[in-house]
Design an enzyme around this catalytic site. Structure first.
Site, PDB file in Angstrom:
ATOM      1  N   CYS A 201      11.860   5.163   2.829  1.00 42.54           N
ATOM      2  CA  CYS A 201      11.860   6.586   2.506  1.00 42.54           C
ATOM      3  C   CYS A 201      12.464   7.338   3.687  1.00 42.54           C
ATOM      4  O   CYS A 201      11.850   8.236   4.263  1.00 42.54           O
ATOM      5  CB  CYS A 201      10.453   7.076   2.211  1.00 42.54           C
ATOM      6  SG  CYS A 201      10.448   8.733   1.511  1.00 42.54           S
TER       7      CYS A 201
ATOM      8  N   ASP B 224       9.234  -2.491   0.885  1.00 45.14           N
ATOM      9  CA  ASP B 224       9.186  -1.035   1.046  1.00 45.14           C
ATOM     10  C   ASP B 224       8.689  -0.790   2.461  1.00 45.14           C
ATOM     11  O   ASP B 224       7.504  -0.594   2.701  1.00 45.14           O
ATOM     12  CB  ASP B 224       8.262  -0.423  -0.003  1.00 45.14           C
ATOM     13  CG  ASP B 224       8.227   1.087   0.056  1.00 45.14           C
ATOM     14  OD1 ASP B 224       9.166   1.686   0.610  1.00 45.14           O
ATOM     15  OD2 ASP B 224       7.255   1.681  -0.445  1.00 45.14           O
TER      16      ASP B 224
ATOM     17  N   GLY C 108       0.804  -1.207   0.000  1.00 45.73           N
ATOM     18  CA  GLY C 108       0.000   0.000   0.000  1.00 45.73           C
ATOM     19  C   GLY C 108       0.843   1.265   0.000  1.00 45.73           C
ATOM     20  O   GLY C 108       1.914   1.285   0.591  1.00 45.73           O
TER      21      GLY C 108
ATOM     22  N   LYS D 210       4.547   1.723  -6.210  1.00 49.73           N
ATOM     23  CA  LYS D 210       5.639   0.845  -6.641  1.00 49.73           C
ATOM     24  C   LYS D 210       5.071  -0.474  -7.173  1.00 49.73           C
ATOM     25  O   LYS D 210       5.617  -1.058  -8.119  1.00 49.73           O
ATOM     26  CB  LYS D 210       6.606   0.603  -5.494  1.00 49.73           C
ATOM     27  CG  LYS D 210       7.312   1.861  -4.993  1.00 49.73           C
ATOM     28  CD  LYS D 210       8.250   1.538  -3.854  1.00 49.73           C
ATOM     29  CE  LYS D 210       8.835   2.803  -3.255  1.00 49.73           C
ATOM     30  NZ  LYS D 210       7.829   3.613  -2.520  1.00 49.73           N
TER      31      LYS D 210
END
Length: 483
Positions: free
Chosen positions: A412, A359, A292, A296
């Site tokens: 990130c 991620d 989510g 990506k």
């Protein structure tokens, strides 16, 4: 944050005139509602603001004004609070939260926007009266009249004259712990810590809107140019990227249809790195372990579909899984979107996948250009609190990938405790469990994807930076399972 770091700042001072009956416009009301939602409801500005703009039917200049006012206050809160501490005759913590937001909005208009002084003061007083009642309006009037005599640089030079972390925190509107973490990250990833002011300034510069043309569905060449009131140029790095120079990308049919998506170039590079890494043997099953909201995943699914691979996307939250389904709607094939805990996938499907993306949830300190409120929402405790989750997710991915397959660990955030230390611990834990893992030379893969991208190597990993690359500060490490 400095006066020079904010586009459109006017340093010309004008006489202050107060119109007690100034009408409160919807743009300022929307900005105020965004700030209150972020503060009182722990909401995200990038989700709240578009809904309010649609509800109030604001567009064009009015929408741009509301956006700059809300985001400008969120970026500059540290600076503005330092100024308010010298302007208000009581501790800032004793102010009503709504009054504090009105004062911050007034300061941003006075010191960082092309709003005449009298209008900034008058509309702030009117807003206070409208949303808080008559009592606070006198305080708002008095404080902003005092602030209107000097420009932002002069104020900052007075309240933060030094070069220590406390002064940097005021000047660039970042909490001191974030400043320390970013300095350490620069050093740990091979950059000069003297770059810190440049990085902090980049965090306070609004990001350009970037687009990704999903392979097989959209084309960068078709996007570039002027059409439908937009001006679009080629991206700086990713071959799938374009950037919006001017206009609303939502006007593009390709965006509405999901063939082209709004996505930072750093995020595009993450997905492209995983897709470009060499795997041994078959290359048919790809996995996004924390999918989510789906940006990506969409790029991976489209890239994989063109190569005969099928993506499985796992997301723990049902509403975010639905966002992933929407993101993948335009991609051909039969991508599998599941609601589930990524930490359990490895045990449930050991050695099942050829490529896996992790991620990982993180503090988001690499995306402060886009989510400025994260600097105030996060605390040092979040670094330790997220670490176990990050390690478990990466451990699950290393179990779920087959020998010869590749895992990309991405965050990130450039912070060491969310990047290199997580990978170090996960590789050691895998070895103890009998899973062999080797670190791939991610910068070598990056050179194939983005030839000539400078200053991105961080040992065997890749670290992107807002001030160097104009992207979010994405960290990517590629790992291959060997046994």
């Amino acid at each position: 944050m400095t006066g020079r770091s904010i586009p459109g700042q006017s340093t010309a001072r004008r006489g202050v005139k107060q119109d007690r009956f100034t009408r409160v416009d919807e743009s300022r009301k929307v900005a105020y509602e965004v700030l209150r939602a972020v503060s009182a409801e722990d909401a995200y500005a990038n989700l709240v603001l578009p809904k309010l703009l649609r509800a109030k039917r604001l567009n064009g200049r009015d929408a741009a004004f509301a956006t700059e006012l809300a985001y400008g206050v969120l970026r500059g809160r540290g600076t503005y609070d330092a100024l308010l501490a010298t302007l208000v005759d009581r501790p800032l913590a004793d102010l009503d939260a709504g009054v504090a937001d009105v004062l911050r909005m007034g300061l941003h208009q006075l010191l960082a926007m092309r709003v005449p002084d009298h209008a900034a003061v008058a509309t702030s007083v009117a807003l206070a009266r409208n949303v808080l009642g008559g009592g606070p309006s006198g305080l708002v009037n008095a404080v902003l009249r005092k602030a209107s005599g000097r420009d932002l640089d002069t104020w900052v030079a007075e309240v933060a004259p030094g070069e220590g972390d406390d002064d940097l925190a005021v000047r660039f509107s970042h909490p001191q712990w974030v400043i320390r973490s970013l300095r350490e990250a620069l050093r740990a990833h091979g950059h000069d810590p003297a770059e810190l002011p440049e990085l902090l300034r980049a965090d306070n510069t609004p990001a350009h809107v970037a687009l990704t043309a999903l392979p097989g569905l959209g084309s960068v060449d078709d996007l570039v140019g002027r059409d439908a009131g937009l001006e679009i140029g080629t991206g700086r790095w990713a071959p799938t990227a374009a950037h919006v120079v001017h206009g609303d990308p939502g006007k593009l049919a390709a965006v509405r249809e999901g063939r082209v998506r709004v996505q930072d170039e750093g995020s595009q590079v993450v997905a492209l790195l995983l897709a470009a890494a060499d795997v041994e043997g078959r290359d048919e099953r790809w996995l996004d372990l924390c999918a989510g909201p789906g940006g990506k995943a969409a790029l991976l699914a489209a890239t994989g579909a063109a190569r005969g691979a099928r993506l499985t996307a796992v997301e723990v939250a049902a509403h975010r899984a639905e966002l992933v389904r929407q993101s993948l709607a335009a991609v051909p094939g039969d991508a599998d979107v599941r609601v589930g805990d990524g930490r359990e996938v490895g045990a449930a499907e050991p050695a099942a996948y050829d490529r896996v993306l992790v991620d990982a949830p993180c503090t988001g300190l690499g995306a402060l250009r886009r989510r400025p409120e994260a600097r105030w929402r996060r605390t040092p405790a979040d670094l330790g609190g997220l670490a176990p989750l990050q390690r478990e997710l990466l451990g699950s991915a290393l179990t779920a990938v087959r020998p010869g397959g590749v895992v990309a660990y991405a965050t990130c955030s450039p912070v060491l405790s969310e990047t290199r230390l997580v990978v170090d611990d996960a590789v050691k834990a895998a070895a103890r469990a009998g899973v062999g893992v080797e670190r791939l030379d991610t910068p070598v893969v990056l050179e194939r994807v983005v030839p000539g991208m400078p200053a991105a190597a961080a040992g065997t990993a890749v670290q992107l930076w807002p001030h160097t690359h104009g992207t979010d500060a994405m960290h990517v490490a590629l790992l291959r399972r060997t046994s």
